[in-house]
Write a protein that holds these residues in place. Sequence first.
Motif, mmCIF file in Angstrom:
data_model
loop_
_atom_site.group_PDB
_atom_site.id
_atom_site.type_symbol
_atom_site.label_atom_id
_atom_site.label_comp_id
_atom_site.label_asym_id
_atom_site.label_seq_id
_atom_site.Cartn_x
_atom_site.Cartn_y
_atom_site.Cartn_z
ATOM 1 N N PHE A 22 18.893 72.755 94.195
ATOM 2 C CA PHE A 22 20.075 71.910 94.071
ATOM 3 C C PHE A 22 19.981 70.701 94.995
ATOM 4 O O PHE A 22 20.336 69.576 94.604
ATOM 5 C CB PHE A 22 21.329 72.718 94.395
ATOM 6 C CG PHE A 22 22.575 71.874 94.476
ATOM 7 C CD1 PHE A 22 23.162 71.354 93.335
ATOM 8 C CD2 PHE A 22 23.160 71.587 95.707
ATOM 9 C CE1 PHE A 22 24.304 70.568 93.410
ATOM 10 C CE2 PHE A 22 24.296 70.807 95.795
ATOM 11 C CZ PHE A 22 24.868 70.294 94.636
ATOM 12 N N MET A 65 17.307 68.216 93.591
ATOM 13 C CA MET A 65 17.742 67.632 92.323
ATOM 14 C C MET A 65 18.965 66.747 92.521
ATOM 15 O O MET A 65 19.082 65.685 91.901
ATOM 16 C CB MET A 65 18.036 68.746 91.312
ATOM 17 C CG MET A 65 16.797 69.521 90.888
ATOM 18 S SD MET A 65 17.122 70.714 89.576
ATOM 19 C CE MET A 65 17.429 69.620 88.192
ATOM 20 N N SER A 66 19.899 67.167 93.393
ATOM 21 C CA SER A 66 21.079 66.337 93.658
ATOM 22 C C SER A 66 20.668 65.054 94.371
ATOM 23 O O SER A 66 21.207 63.979 94.095
ATOM 24 C CB SER A 66 22.098 67.116 94.497
ATOM 25 O OG SER A 66 21.575 67.456 95.770
ATOM 26 N N SER A 115 17.869 63.599 93.939
ATOM 27 C CA SER A 115 17.276 62.771 92.883
ATOM 28 C C SER A 115 18.350 62.098 92.037
ATOM 29 O O SER A 115 18.227 60.914 91.692
ATOM 30 C CB SER A 115 16.378 63.649 91.994
ATOM 31 O OG SER A 115 15.840 62.897 90.936
ATOM 32 N N ILE A 116 19.412 62.858 91.724
ATOM 33 C CA ILE A 116 20.508 62.283 90.928
ATOM 34 C C ILE A 116 21.210 61.180 91.712
ATOM 35 O O ILE A 116 21.524 60.112 91.169
ATOM 36 C CB ILE A 116 21.499 63.390 90.520
ATOM 37 C CG1 ILE A 116 20.838 64.341 89.518
ATOM 38 C CG2 ILE A 116 22.766 62.785 89.930
ATOM 39 C CD1 ILE A 116 21.671 65.538 89.171
ATOM 40 N N GLU A 120 21.527 57.347 90.763
ATOM 41 C CA GLU A 120 22.799 56.617 90.697
ATOM 42 C C GLU A 120 22.731 55.337 91.528
ATOM 43 O O GLU A 120 23.169 54.265 91.086
ATOM 44 C CB GLU A 120 23.924 57.513 91.216
ATOM 45 C CG GLU A 120 24.272 58.683 90.314
ATOM 46 C CD GLU A 120 25.102 58.260 89.126
ATOM 47 O OE1 GLU A 120 25.778 57.223 89.219
ATOM 48 O OE2 GLU A 120 25.056 58.948 88.091
ATOM 49 N N SER A 170 28.574 63.518 89.190
ATOM 50 C CA SER A 170 27.418 63.405 88.306
ATOM 51 C C SER A 170 26.518 64.631 88.389
ATOM 52 O O SER A 170 25.773 64.911 87.441
ATOM 53 C CB SER A 170 26.602 62.151 88.653
ATOM 54 O OG SER A 170 26.142 62.198 89.991
ATOM 55 N N TYR A 171 26.557 65.358 89.528
ATOM 56 C CA TYR A 171 25.733 66.573 89.606
ATOM 57 C C TYR A 171 26.583 67.843 89.720
ATOM 58 O O TYR A 171 26.073 68.898 90.086
ATOM 59 C CB TYR A 171 24.739 66.490 90.771
ATOM 60 C CG TYR A 171 25.316 66.253 92.136
ATOM 61 C CD1 TYR A 171 25.910 67.272 92.872
ATOM 62 C CD2 TYR A 171 25.234 64.984 92.722
ATOM 63 C CE1 TYR A 171 26.417 67.038 94.132
ATOM 64 C CE2 TYR A 171 25.748 64.739 93.984
ATOM 65 C CZ TYR A 171 26.337 65.787 94.686
ATOM 66 O OH TYR A 171 26.839 65.562 95.946
ATOM 67 N N ARG A 172 27.849 67.726 89.392
ATOM 68 C CA ARG A 172 28.700 68.918 89.407
ATOM 69 C C ARG A 172 28.258 69.912 88.340
ATOM 70 O O ARG A 172 28.213 71.126 88.568
ATOM 71 C CB ARG A 172 30.152 68.514 89.189
ATOM 72 C CG ARG A 172 31.145 69.675 89.294
ATOM 73 C CD ARG A 172 32.554 69.163 89.179
ATOM 74 N NE ARG A 172 32.852 68.231 90.258
ATOM 75 C CZ ARG A 172 33.892 67.414 90.268
ATOM 76 N NH1 ARG A 172 34.736 67.407 89.234
ATOM 77 N NH2 ARG A 172 34.113 66.597 91.291
ATOM 78 N N THR A 173 27.907 69.398 87.151
ATOM 79 C CA THR A 173 27.427 70.287 86.090
ATOM 80 C C THR A 173 26.138 70.978 86.508
ATOM 81 O O THR A 173 25.948 72.180 86.253
ATOM 82 C CB THR A 173 27.195 69.481 84.796
ATOM 83 O OG1 THR A 173 28.422 68.856 84.417
ATOM 84 C CG2 THR A 173 26.729 70.395 83.675
ATOM 85 N N LEU A 174 25.238 70.228 87.157
ATOM 86 C CA LEU A 174 23.998 70.817 87.659
ATOM 87 C C LEU A 174 24.291 71.919 88.663
ATOM 88 O O LEU A 174 23.694 73.004 88.610
ATOM 89 C CB LEU A 174 23.136 69.729 88.300
ATOM 90 C CG LEU A 174 21.888 70.227 89.049
ATOM 91 C CD1 LEU A 174 20.900 70.829 88.065
ATOM 92 C CD2 LEU A 174 21.234 69.076 89.821
ATOM 93 N N ARG A 175 25.244 71.669 89.577
ATOM 94 C CA ARG A 175 25.589 72.681 90.576
ATOM 95 C C ARG A 175 26.107 73.951 89.901
ATOM 96 O O ARG A 175 25.691 75.069 90.244
ATOM 97 C CB ARG A 175 26.649 72.113 91.522
ATOM 98 C CG ARG A 175 27.084 73.080 92.621
ATOM 99 C CD ARG A 175 28.355 72.595 93.280
ATOM 100 N NE ARG A 175 29.454 72.530 92.309
ATOM 101 C CZ ARG A 175 30.613 71.943 92.560
ATOM 102 N NH1 ARG A 175 30.813 71.331 93.706
ATOM 103 N NH2 ARG A 175 31.566 71.929 91.630
#
Length: 604
Positions: A39, A42-43, A45-46, A50, A305-310
């Motif tokens: 996480f 990847m976060s 990276s997101i 952004e 933007s990375y809430r779904t990923l989390r």
Amino acid sequence: MRLGKIYRNYISNNLFVKMILIFSVIAVFTIATLSYFTFYFMSRSIIQNELNNQKDAMERVNRYIIAKHEGVQLMVQNMYRDQQLSDNVTYLLKHSFQEYINRRLDQFLGNRIGSTDAIVYFKNRVEDDQDIENLLLYSTEKQFLYVQSQRNLSRLITTNPSRSFIPDAMSQLNGNISVPNEWVRKTIAQPNPRLYSVHSPISDLGTLKAVGQLVVYFNSDSISNALSGYENDIGGYILVLASGGGVIFDSSGTYYGSAYPYADKLNTLAGQGELEQESYISTLTPNNLGYMVVGVAPKAEVAKSYRTLRNLILLISMACILVAIIVPSLVVANVAKRTNLIIRSMRKVETGDTSVRIQDVKGDELGQISRSFDQMLGELTRHIDRVYKAEIKQKHTELSALQARINPHFLYNTLEVIRMRAISQGVTDVSEMIYSLAVLFKSFVQQETMVTLQEEMENCRRYLELFRIRYKDKFSYTIDYEPELAGRKMIKMSLQPIVENYIVHGIRPDDMDNVLTVRAAERDGIIHIMIKDNGTGIPSEKLEQIRESFQLPENEETSGFGLRSVRERLKLVYGADCGVELASGPDTGTAVHIWFPNSPREDS
């Protein structure tokens, strides 16, 4: 106390529960750590993506504004390239507007072809660019302001310093791009605060003296055109700030008409800081243009933007943890069940019940343990049966040993008297035989069960010496062993029964070439002894019977010191690591091979 009892009953004394707990802790820690770093990276990276999108949008905004600035500069340069146009603009700014009109009438009446009207030139530039809200020409000498607006509207405003702030405002322009002066905007009746101005001085080409200024007001909303395609990719907002914090452009539409309240913090924050809220901050400052492009991305908004990923990582992590705990728990529970069956069977054996059998047919380690346990019980049962026979045989052996020890000195002394008598009569061969027999008899009646290899070979030599004298030149023997094996321990009387078999059954009395060879050597920790002769050999049927007798259980009728006796005593002392092998044939002689470990087992 209750927790301590639960720990003792269900955890402390339960290996499998501890295994499950330890594995669960390791699995949870490993998956949680892996999920966290997954996480995290990847976060990052997101977030970086952004911010990169925001920087790309800032670059486009900057290029758009620079293009407008260059357009204004090109407007002035084109004016300078046209001599007539440049003269007309200079005349307009150095004279009254009425005088300029009269000059244009004279040019028209004089058919001055090629002359260009300054008013028409700037009017056309406004019409060419729909982003221009107002174009202002200010005369420094005559202090008037000519305003050309969209929709073909124009005005001439007198700016007397005693009654207007326009001269002061124009004199304070210190950059190429800025926020329109509020007094100028009110003077030209421009209510829209969403404007930015690009200005350029206008000079007399003859004297190079500044005679006025060109100021162009652009609609700030048009900058949004540069963000086309980025509407859904930008987290936060983009600002274009003039010197002093004036807002030239605000993609959020919040700060128009006032100074940006956090402008003084922008130069001190390194990449992120506290503005309206904790935010990521990017800045872009073109050289010598008097403005700064700022990108502000609130962390809370970027986090969306990375809430779904989390949530996805949390869901997958929980599923992995459940699988990593439940599946091993089921496997361990099955192993525990089988292990407990083995333990219960062992406890029954402790009570004396040797009929228990586990009968686990699986091929894993527990299955092997179960089969070994069943085999061990079978061997134990057979061993118990043999123990009674062994004890009886041991009693007979002890009785025989006690009888053999009855006054042995009497026998030694008697043999010595006979030997001395033979010497006195000159029968030296008989005296030698009696001496060897006395030494052998003394060795045999001793209580030791283990002797050195040298002692056993010496006893064998003395025994063979008796028969060498008996058969004189018809029999010879060879005894050979490695010197380093002299002190190695072996079972007493392991070789004499084999040699005796040869003397009794294998020697050829009528032949002169009877030879017996005894050799000992060590290979890979195993002592190997070979007794080989060139005697009559053993018929194949008899040889097969002897080999089969090796596999039969011991019985009371078995007696003597033959091959069977030697083999059984080796097995008792060395277990499965020893053996006796027989090879023979009619008229080809016999070879007996004996092997055993360098040292006997500790329980011997």
